[in-house]
Design a protein around this motif. Structure first.
Motif, PDB file in Angstrom:
ATOM      1  N   GLY A  12       0.828  -1.198   0.000  1.00  0.00           N
ATOM      2  CA  GLY A  12       0.000   0.000   0.000  1.00  0.00           C
ATOM      3  C   GLY A  12       0.859   1.244   0.000  1.00  0.00           C
ATOM      4  O   GLY A  12       1.764   1.385   0.828  1.00  0.00           O
ATOM      5  N   ALA A  13       0.597   2.157  -0.949  1.00  0.00           N
ATOM      6  CA  ALA A  13       1.425   3.356  -1.087  1.00  0.00           C
ATOM      7  C   ALA A  13       0.609   4.624  -0.893  1.00  0.00           C
ATOM      8  O   ALA A  13       0.708   5.578  -1.670  1.00  0.00           O
ATOM      9  N   GLY A  14      -0.203   4.633   0.166  1.00  0.00           N
ATOM     10  CA  GLY A  14      -0.869   5.855   0.580  1.00  0.00           C
ATOM     11  C   GLY A  14       0.010   6.573   1.600  1.00  0.00           C
ATOM     12  O   GLY A  14       1.196   6.252   1.750  1.00  0.00           O
ATOM     13  N   PRO A  15      -0.531   7.537   2.336  1.00  0.00           N
ATOM     14  CA  PRO A  15       0.271   8.269   3.315  1.00  0.00           C
ATOM     15  C   PRO A  15       0.943   7.383   4.362  1.00  0.00           C
ATOM     16  O   PRO A  15       2.086   7.634   4.744  1.00  0.00           O
ATOM     17  N   ARG A  80       2.586  -3.376  -8.428  1.00  0.00           N
ATOM     18  CA  ARG A  80       2.106  -4.758  -8.439  1.00  0.00           C
ATOM     19  C   ARG A  80       0.955  -4.897  -7.445  1.00  0.00           C
ATOM     20  O   ARG A  80       0.929  -4.233  -6.413  1.00  0.00           O
ATOM     21  N   LYS A  81       0.040  -5.798  -7.749  1.00  0.00           N
ATOM     22  CA  LYS A  81      -1.058  -6.086  -6.848  1.00  0.00           C
ATOM     23  C   LYS A  81      -0.753  -7.345  -6.059  1.00  0.00           C
ATOM     24  O   LYS A  81      -0.463  -8.395  -6.635  1.00  0.00           O
ATOM     25  N   VAL A  82      -0.796  -7.245  -4.743  1.00  0.00           N
ATOM     26  CA  VAL A  82      -0.534  -8.395  -3.887  1.00  0.00           C
ATOM     27  C   VAL A  82      -1.802  -9.232  -3.787  1.00  0.00           C
ATOM     28  O   VAL A  82      -2.882  -8.723  -3.478  1.00  0.00           O
ATOM     29  N   GLN A  95       2.894 -12.897  -2.395  1.00  0.00           N
ATOM     30  CA  GLN A  95       2.605 -13.316  -3.763  1.00  0.00           C
ATOM     31  C   GLN A  95       1.863 -12.199  -4.486  1.00  0.00           C
ATOM     32  O   GLN A  95       0.795 -11.758  -4.049  1.00  0.00           O
ATOM     33  N   THR A  96       2.430 -11.726  -5.607  1.00  0.00           N
ATOM     34  CA  THR A  96       1.795 -10.674  -6.382  1.00  0.00           C
ATOM     35  C   THR A  96       1.237 -11.241  -7.682  1.00  0.00           C
ATOM     36  O   THR A  96       1.359 -12.443  -7.954  1.00  0.00           O
ATOM     37  N   ASP A  97       0.672 -10.359  -8.500  1.00  0.00           N
ATOM     38  CA  ASP A  97       0.149 -10.787  -9.793  1.00  0.00           C
ATOM     39  C   ASP A  97       1.247 -11.087 -10.795  1.00  0.00           C
ATOM     40  O   ASP A  97       0.972 -11.512 -11.915  1.00  0.00           O
ATOM     41  N   SER A  98       2.504 -10.880 -10.377  1.00  0.00           N
ATOM     42  CA  SER A  98       3.624 -11.148 -11.295  1.00  0.00           C
ATOM     43  C   SER A  98       4.874 -11.604 -10.545  1.00  0.00           C
ATOM     44  O   SER A  98       5.972 -11.095 -10.762  1.00  0.00           O
ATOM     45  N   GLY A  99       4.696 -12.536  -9.621  1.00  0.00           N
ATOM     46  CA  GLY A  99       5.842 -13.074  -8.907  1.00  0.00           C
ATOM     47  C   GLY A  99       5.678 -13.039  -7.401  1.00  0.00           C
ATOM     48  O   GLY A  99       4.717 -12.457  -6.883  1.00  0.00           O
ATOM     49  N   ALA A 100       6.613 -13.691  -6.715  1.00  0.00           N
ATOM     50  CA  ALA A 100       6.575 -13.759  -5.251  1.00  0.00           C
ATOM     51  C   ALA A 100       7.876 -13.240  -4.665  1.00  0.00           C
ATOM     52  O   ALA A 100       8.950 -13.384  -5.259  1.00  0.00           O
ATOM     53  N   TRP A 101       7.783 -12.640  -3.475  1.00  0.00           N
ATOM     54  CA  TRP A 101       8.940 -12.096  -2.776  1.00  0.00           C
ATOM     55  C   TRP A 101       8.899 -12.527  -1.312  1.00  0.00           C
ATOM     56  O   TRP A 101       7.828 -12.850  -0.786  1.00  0.00           O
TER      57      TRP A 101
END
Length: 306
Positions: A12-15, A80-82, A95-101
């Motif tokens: 999440g990249a809000g405040p 990316r969307k988690v 896990q995101t819509d384009s890979g895992a970290w």
């Protein structure tokens, strides 16, 4: 899966998320920030109660400034969307819509989503919001509707409470039920009458911007207002926390301790996903507390030295 292990992944990249990223990057930690681009703060046309901006600042500009500040100190931001979050072998798997970290800690700053009438088309919703004809936070911008003609779309105790709050700014107030007859008990009716607030049955429909007002149909006929506040509640974005085994409240908010940590080791949360106060300053304060606890928690596992 990326073999690198981050010290913290912020979702999440809000405040709240961006404040945590600034703090954690300045603690010389390895930070990754996932953003799906749906922060409510981006919808704010101009906030004038944020300290340091007496003439106000647009939500998108505030987020851009904060994002640039986090990047300056080394925070990596990825669009990316988690989709999944779990804890395994002492680490958090994101896990995101384009890979895992993988990360040693995770901070959830996923916020909430406001509800508004189904009959209000999204393009019109966004246009009205940008012009101040539609508003969500009387704490933030009640001052801007001083002595204006205002409607609150809602009913029951929640709608009544919001209308009464706005009564401190204007006497021209109408509480409109979103779907039909009002659900008002005797106490609510008495409080509305005492404050001189009218209440009109719904349903609301036929929304349109007419001149400098937002107009819509009601059971009483077509009405137009300088500003309209939907008071229909919100949906908390806490599904990732629940997926990871974190405790949530009946309202769906993530339960945390005084340092914003959940019952899952190394999993933190900050902002409206914890408590829907809808205040940027509060979300940022929580993020500072959470980030500092994350730093100290990681230091307990291994020395943080230059």
């Amino acid at each position: 899966m990326d073999e690198h292990i981050d010290d913290c992944i912020i979702i999440g990249a809000g405040p709240a998320g961006l404040t945590a990223a600034i703090y954690l990057a300045r603690y010389y930690l390895s930070i990754r920030l996932f953003d799906c681009g749906t922060s409510r703060a981006a919808l704010i046309p101009c906030t004038r109660n944020h300290a340091g901006f007496p003439d106000g600042i647009k939500g998108t500009e505030l987020l851009e400034r904060m994002s640039d500040q986090a990047a300056k100190y080394g925070a990596r931001r990825e669009n990316r969307k988690v989709e999944k979050l779990e804890r395994k072998d002492g680490l958090h798997i994101v896990q995101t819509d384009s890979g895992a970290w993988r990360a040693r800690t995770v901070l959830l700053a996923t916020g909430v989503v406001n509800r508004y009438p189904d009959s209000l088309p999204r393009p019109l919703h966004d246009k009205a919001l940008s012009r101040g004809l539609l508003r969500y936070c009387p704490v933030c911008d009640g001052y801007e509707v001083t002595d204006r003609r205002v409607a609150v779309i809602g009913t029951g105790q929640h709608g009544t409470a919001e209308a009464l709050f706005l009564r401190g700014y204007t006497a021209d107030l109408t509480l409109v039920s979103p779907k039909g007859d009002h659900d008002l008990d005797d106490k609510c009716r008495a409080r509305l009458a005492d404050a001189g607030i009218a209440h009109v049955a719904g349903p609301c429909g036929g929304f349109a911007i007419e001149g400098e007002q937002l107009a819509f149909d009601t059971a009483k006929g077509r009405m137009a207002f300088d500003s309209v506040y939907p008071a229909m509640g919100s949906d908390v974005r806490s599904s990732l926390a629940a997926m990871a085994g974190a405790e949530t409240s009946e309202e769906g908010c993530i339960v945390v301790d005084d340092h914003l940590q959940t019952n899952v080791p190394g999993l933190f949360a900050a902002g409206d996903v914890v408590i829907g106060l809808d205040q940027i300053s509060h979300a940022m304060g929580q993020a500072g507390v959470a980030a500092t606890r994350i730093r100290n928690l990681l230091a307990e596992e291994r020395p943080l030295r230059r």
